[in-house]
Write a protein that holds these residues in place. Sequence first.
Motif, PDB file in Angstrom:
ATOM      1  N   ARG A  45      55.691  38.316  47.396  1.00 37.05           N
ATOM      2  CA  ARG A  45      55.585  39.660  46.821  1.00 37.05           C
ATOM      3  C   ARG A  45      55.404  40.716  47.915  1.00 37.05           C
ATOM      4  NH1 ARG A  45      52.646  36.826  42.508  1.00 37.05           N
ATOM      5  NH2 ARG A  45      53.961  36.948  40.655  1.00 37.05           N
ATOM      6  N   GLU A  66      48.295  45.165  43.575  1.00 42.92           N
ATOM      7  CA  GLU A  66      47.428  44.056  43.174  1.00 42.92           C
ATOM      8  C   GLU A  66      48.029  42.680  43.430  1.00 42.92           C
ATOM      9  OE1 GLU A  66      45.965  40.892  40.693  1.00 42.92           O
ATOM     10  OE2 GLU A  66      47.893  41.888  40.361  1.00 42.92           O
ATOM     11  N   ASP A  67      49.321  42.519  43.183  1.00 45.16           N
ATOM     12  CA  ASP A  67      49.909  41.190  43.351  1.00 45.16           C
ATOM     13  C   ASP A  67      50.289  40.889  44.800  1.00 45.16           C
ATOM     14  OD1 ASP A  67      51.984  43.043  43.107  1.00 45.16           O
ATOM     15  OD2 ASP A  67      53.158  41.835  41.708  1.00 45.16           O
ATOM     16  N   THR A 111      51.570  46.830  40.454  1.00 42.38           N
ATOM     17  CA  THR A 111      52.227  45.620  40.935  1.00 42.38           C
ATOM     18  C   THR A 111      53.433  46.050  41.763  1.00 42.38           C
ATOM     19  OG1 THR A 111      53.705  45.442  39.045  1.00 42.38           O
ATOM     20  CG2 THR A 111      51.553  44.337  38.845  1.00 42.38           C
TER      21      THR A 111
END
Length: 185
Positions: free
Chosen positions: A30, A151-152, A177
């Motif tokens: 990510r 957040e991710d 995200t």
Amino acid sequence: MDMMNDLIHPEGPNAKTYAPIIESRGVVARTRALIAKARAAGCRVGFVRVGFSPDYVQCPPNSPVFSAARERGLFKLGGWGTEVYAPLEPRPDDLDIVKHRVSPFYGTSLQPTLSALGTKRLFLTGVSTNGVVHTGVREGHDRDYACVVVEDCCAGASEEEHRNAIFCMQRFAKIQTVDEVSFAD
């Protein structure tokens, strides 16, 4: 921030602490996607790393966080351990900020660099959520930056630490995200 071999590499000294959580959350993949998205939008990418000179003169002896660094040979600048984790593919023109404490701002070139670039908004990611990310958000907020925690692209030593830090940071930052992040506005 602190996405370096000593902390997150699967064969690094802290692999048991962070590698399983980073793997299960897909943090590296990510973060790579976020970096690609930022570069495509023409945004500057920067890495913040904790590190000490070989004699550890900057290492605080009474810190519960860093006191064992000297004995364990961790975070020694110039070595493999303080290099950014290779799958994140840092480039020579990326910002490289070295810190000696949890904070990405304290005693570093981060603030003058951001000011010189005319930065208004920070997208914060890294390990640990409750350490460098949380501290960066609070200090960034107090320096009048609009802060976004992706957040991710963050992980703590446990899911509970991560969740608690995210909960605390939502007062000071937007929580998004990778898919929600837009570099256009």
